[in-house]
Design a protein around this motif. Structure first.
Motif, PDB file in Angstrom:
ATOM      1  N   THR A  91     -30.360 -19.981  38.248  1.00  0.00           N
ATOM      2  CA  THR A  91     -28.979 -19.256  38.219  1.00  0.00           C
ATOM      3  C   THR A  91     -29.002 -18.296  39.283  1.00  0.00           C
ATOM      4  O   THR A  91     -29.984 -17.777  39.950  1.00  0.00           O
ATOM      5  CB  THR A  91     -29.207 -18.205  37.006  1.00  0.00           C
ATOM      6  OG1 THR A  91     -29.632 -18.981  35.718  1.00  0.00           O
ATOM      7  CG2 THR A  91     -28.374 -17.364  36.850  1.00  0.00           C
ATOM      8  N   LYS A  93     -27.426 -15.462  41.090  1.00  0.00           N
ATOM      9  CA  LYS A  93     -26.411 -14.140  40.542  1.00  0.00           C
ATOM     10  C   LYS A  93     -27.006 -12.838  41.190  1.00  0.00           C
ATOM     11  O   LYS A  93     -28.224 -12.782  41.636  1.00  0.00           O
ATOM     12  CB  LYS A  93     -26.177 -13.924  39.152  1.00  0.00           C
ATOM     13  CG  LYS A  93     -27.305 -13.790  38.529  1.00  0.00           C
ATOM     14  CD  LYS A  93     -27.382 -13.436  36.921  1.00  0.00           C
ATOM     15  CE  LYS A  93     -28.826 -13.138  36.437  1.00  0.00           C
ATOM     16  NZ  LYS A  93     -28.593 -12.948  34.820  1.00  0.00           N
ATOM     17  N   SER A  94     -26.156 -11.977  41.218  1.00  0.00           N
ATOM     18  CA  SER A  94     -26.722 -10.612  41.867  1.00  0.00           C
ATOM     19  C   SER A  94     -27.360  -9.813  40.806  1.00  0.00           C
ATOM     20  O   SER A  94     -27.420 -10.346  39.482  1.00  0.00           O
ATOM     21  CB  SER A  94     -25.612  -9.690  42.125  1.00  0.00           C
ATOM     22  OG  SER A  94     -24.895  -9.265  40.944  1.00  0.00           O
ATOM     23  N   PRO A 122     -20.067  -8.034  37.797  1.00  0.00           N
ATOM     24  CA  PRO A 122     -20.855  -9.512  38.019  1.00  0.00           C
ATOM     25  C   PRO A 122     -20.429 -10.028  39.388  1.00  0.00           C
ATOM     26  O   PRO A 122     -19.272 -10.196  39.616  1.00  0.00           O
ATOM     27  CB  PRO A 122     -20.755 -10.312  36.794  1.00  0.00           C
ATOM     28  CG  PRO A 122     -20.329  -9.405  35.828  1.00  0.00           C
ATOM     29  CD  PRO A 122     -19.318  -8.377  36.373  1.00  0.00           C
ATOM     30  N   SER A 123     -21.536 -10.488  40.034  1.00  0.00           N
ATOM     31  CA  SER A 123     -21.457 -11.292  41.285  1.00  0.00           C
ATOM     32  C   SER A 123     -22.454 -12.071  41.363  1.00  0.00           C
ATOM     33  O   SER A 123     -23.407 -12.220  40.769  1.00  0.00           O
ATOM     34  CB  SER A 123     -21.223 -10.282  42.469  1.00  0.00           C
ATOM     35  OG  SER A 123     -21.254 -10.888  43.638  1.00  0.00           O
ATOM     36  N   ALA A 124     -21.910 -13.187  42.230  1.00  0.00           N
ATOM     37  CA  ALA A 124     -22.961 -14.393  42.583  1.00  0.00           C
ATOM     38  C   ALA A 124     -23.426 -14.095  43.771  1.00  0.00           C
ATOM     39  O   ALA A 124     -24.332 -14.950  44.497  1.00  0.00           O
ATOM     40  CB  ALA A 124     -22.177 -15.587  42.624  1.00  0.00           C
TER      41      ALA A 124
END
Length: 643
Positions: A91, A93-94, A122-124
């Motif tokens: 996964t 993600k931040s 949310p951010s990647a």
């Protein structure tokens, strides 16, 4: 000493650690460089911010192995989806930081984790951290859902390590299937080294394994220095329609975290444990870094000696060849014959030196072209000799560096930055050599013309010609016979005798000897200076590497300063926290050590939390009946996750 002075000492150590750069591929250098970087980050991410803000919320980082269920656990503790569990591994993600709305000001700036961008969605992007305000979370507590410590993505692993180093408390999540994996234990071993506060969550334990796996993990923790750390067991169970674990499975963890956050003395003890452990680890690791820097310095000194020896040998070789007659070969010797007469004339020197001296004076006084030709021949011969030796020195120095790992790395770095070849003399060398030789000849003329002598000697010198006397002095400096063979010995020897006798007749024995010594010494110094200019190309490469390596003595001194201030500074921290606890009326609550659940106490604590007596014959499924699901202890559930 106050906490301010402790912080000042730590900033001094941080400056030295940040300056460590180990450019040479020595044994252990890569690990030491990584250690310096990690310690600097921990100072930036945790130690200095925490020391400046002791009253800030307790930061609990939820970390662990791939697929251990970290995000599901965080969502279940909060009671709503604040972080998205990953379906596809790894996964990317931040990280997500969940905090009470009233605590937002502690996290929306760069007080902690200054390298991460603050985001609300949310951010990647692993360079950012998502801030989520949650009213149901107790004030004074923040949770971070961190990436996997064993992710196949390097950025995830780096970020996970950074977050764990910034934590007051590590909540390490593992599973019954992976609790013995090596990577998580590497992180836990680091926690032991730092004396960091740690709690372990053993997730997804099958009912049949409840009596075997948790005790085995508890035994492993005890053997590895984590016997006093809390251990929670979450049974393997189905999640509800929202993806949450049953409240009975997570309520002991929730209650323990709430106690830590709500009890000032407990929180103070936990923060002190982790903070002092982190600072103590800095002091403990500093000597190893100082030794690594010293190793780099020693290697740099050695390769410098190798290069310097090559240029010192070049200077020595020029000094020898400018005194052993070597320069009196070829054109120089021919021009000298033109200057003073025929070969037969030279061979008659020893028998008729007095008569010869008078004849030479008359022959030389009217021949300025021969003087000039002789000077040019000396220039050409001397320039060729110096250039040849400087070129050979560059080749030897480059070869010496290429034969060692440290030298090869320096050559590689230099080639990347500059692109020129250190094995060749500098492009400026021919011009520098020509100027050096001309300047030396000019100084010889000045030396001869300024020599103190009687009026009669001065008249003779003027009649003979200053330039002619200067040429004779150069010949006297050059024309010893150590480098010649065969017939050349007699020729050069006679040459030297003629030059010496002519000058002695003009100035006297003692004056001529001093003039020759002065001229030779001046030439040697000029050659030395020129060779050192050429060596400076190597020295600049070394200086650049040495400046980046750091200062071993400064690291040791800074660490000693931190160590000296740690005890009294720690007392100041503890005193301030104790006073805050008294003012809050909570000083009587148990300390963090008393509140912690050791591996052997885990099941007793869990049953006590649920109000169920312990039985040794069965694994009990617990159910909370008085409080609504997902409520933190001491909170009234309103059906929306808030108070």
């Amino acid at each position: 000493m106050s906490t301010k002075e402790l912080a000042q000492s730590l900033r001094g150590l941080r400056e030295q650690l940040a300056a460590v750069h180990l450019p040479l591929p020595l044994p252990g250098a890569e690990g030491s460089q990584r250690l310096a970087r990690d310690l600097t980050k921990q100072l930036d991410d945790y130690i200095l911010p925490r020391l400046d803000s002791i009253e800030a919320p307790l930061l609990c980082v939820v970390g662990g192995s791939t697929g251990a269920g970290k995000s599901t656990l965080v969502n279940s503790l909060i009671g709503r989806r604040v972080t998205t569990p990953g379906v596809i591994r790894p996964t990317t993600k931040s990280p997500v930081l969940v905090h009470h709305p009233d605590d937002e000001h502690w996290f929306d700036d760069e007080r902690i984790l200054p390298g991460l961008i603050r985001a609300k969605v949310p951010s990647a992007d692993t360079r950012s951290i998502q801030l989520v305000a949650e009213a149901s979370l107790p004030r004074g507590l923040a949770l971070i859902d961190a990436p996997d410590v064993d992710s196949v993505e390097e950025n995830n692993r780096i970020l996970a390590a950074q977050l764990l180093q910034a934590a007051d408390l590590w909540l390490f999540v593992t599973s019954a299937a992976r609790y013995a994996d090596a990577v998580p234990w590497d992180y836990l071993r680091q926690a032991v080294m730092r004396r960091a506060a740690v709690a372990v969550v053993l997730n997804r334990v099958p009912p049949a394994a409840m009596k075997d796996v948790p005790p085995h993990l508890g035994q492993m923790m005890t053997e590895r220095g984590l016997g006093e750390s809390a251990l929670f067991t979450v049974p393997e169970t189905a999640t509800d329609e929202q993806g949450f674990l049953p409240d009975s499975a997570v309520s002991p963890i929730r209650g323990w975290l709430a106690t830590l956050a709500g009890d000032q003395s407990t929180k103070a003890a936990l923060v002190m444990q982790t903070l002092e452990g982190a600072i103590g680890n800095l002091v403990h690791q500093a000597p190893a870094l100082a030794h690594a820097v010293e190793d780099q310095d020693e290697a740099l000194v050695q390769v410098r000696k190798d290069a310097l020896a090559s240029y010192q040998e070049a200077s020595r070789s020029v000094a020898v060849q400018t005194s052993d007659g070597t320069l009196m070969r070829g054109e120089v010797l021919s021009r000298w014959h033109e200057f003073v007469g025929t070969g037969e004339f030279m061979r008659a020197v020893e028998q008729r030196i007095s008569w010869l001296r008078d004849r030479v004076w008359g022959a030389i006084a009217g021949k300025p072209p021969e003087v000039d030709n002789m000077k040019v021949a000396v220039e050409n011969g001397l320039e060729a000799l110096v250039r040849e030796e400087a070129t050979a020195a560059a080749e030897r120095a480059e070869l010496a560096w290429a034969s060692t790992p440290a030298g090869r790395e320096l050559l590689r770095q230099h080639a990347q930055r500059q692109g020129d070849d250190l094995a060749r003399a500098s492009a400026e060398l021919p011009g520098k050599v020509a100027r050096m030789v001309r300047d030396w000849q000019g100084d010889v003329i000045e030396l001869v013309s300024s020599q103190g002598m009687s009026k009669r000697s001065r008249a003779r010198l003027l009649a003979f010609g200053v330039n002619g006397a200067s040429v004779a002095l150069m010949v006297m400096v050059f024309a010893h016979t150590g480098g010649l063979t065969g017939a050349e010995i007699g020729i050069a020897g006679g040459t030297s005798v003629v030059a010496q006798r002519l000058l002695e007749a003009l100035m006297g024995d003692d004056a001529v000897r001093k003039l020759a010594e002065t001229a030779k010494s001046d030439l040697d110094k000029r050659v030395d200076a020129l060779m050192m200019e050429e060596f400076a190309r190597y020295d600049r490469v070394l200086a650049e590497a040495g400046e980046r390596a750091g200062n071993a003595a400064a690291i040791t001194e800074a660490a000693a300063s931190v160590e000296a201030s740690l005890e009294s500074g720690g007392r100041a921290i503890a005193s301030a926290q104790e006073q805050a606890a008294i003012e809050a009326g909570q000083h009587s609550l148990p300390t963090a050590q008393q509140s912690a659940i050791g591996p052997g106490q885990m099941e007793d604590h869990r049953l006590h939390q649920l109000g169920v007596p312990r039985t040794d014959d069965e694994v009990l499924e617990a159910e909370l009946v008085e409080e609504s699901p997902h409520a933190w202890p001491g909170q009234q559930w309103n059906g929306q996750g808030g108070r």
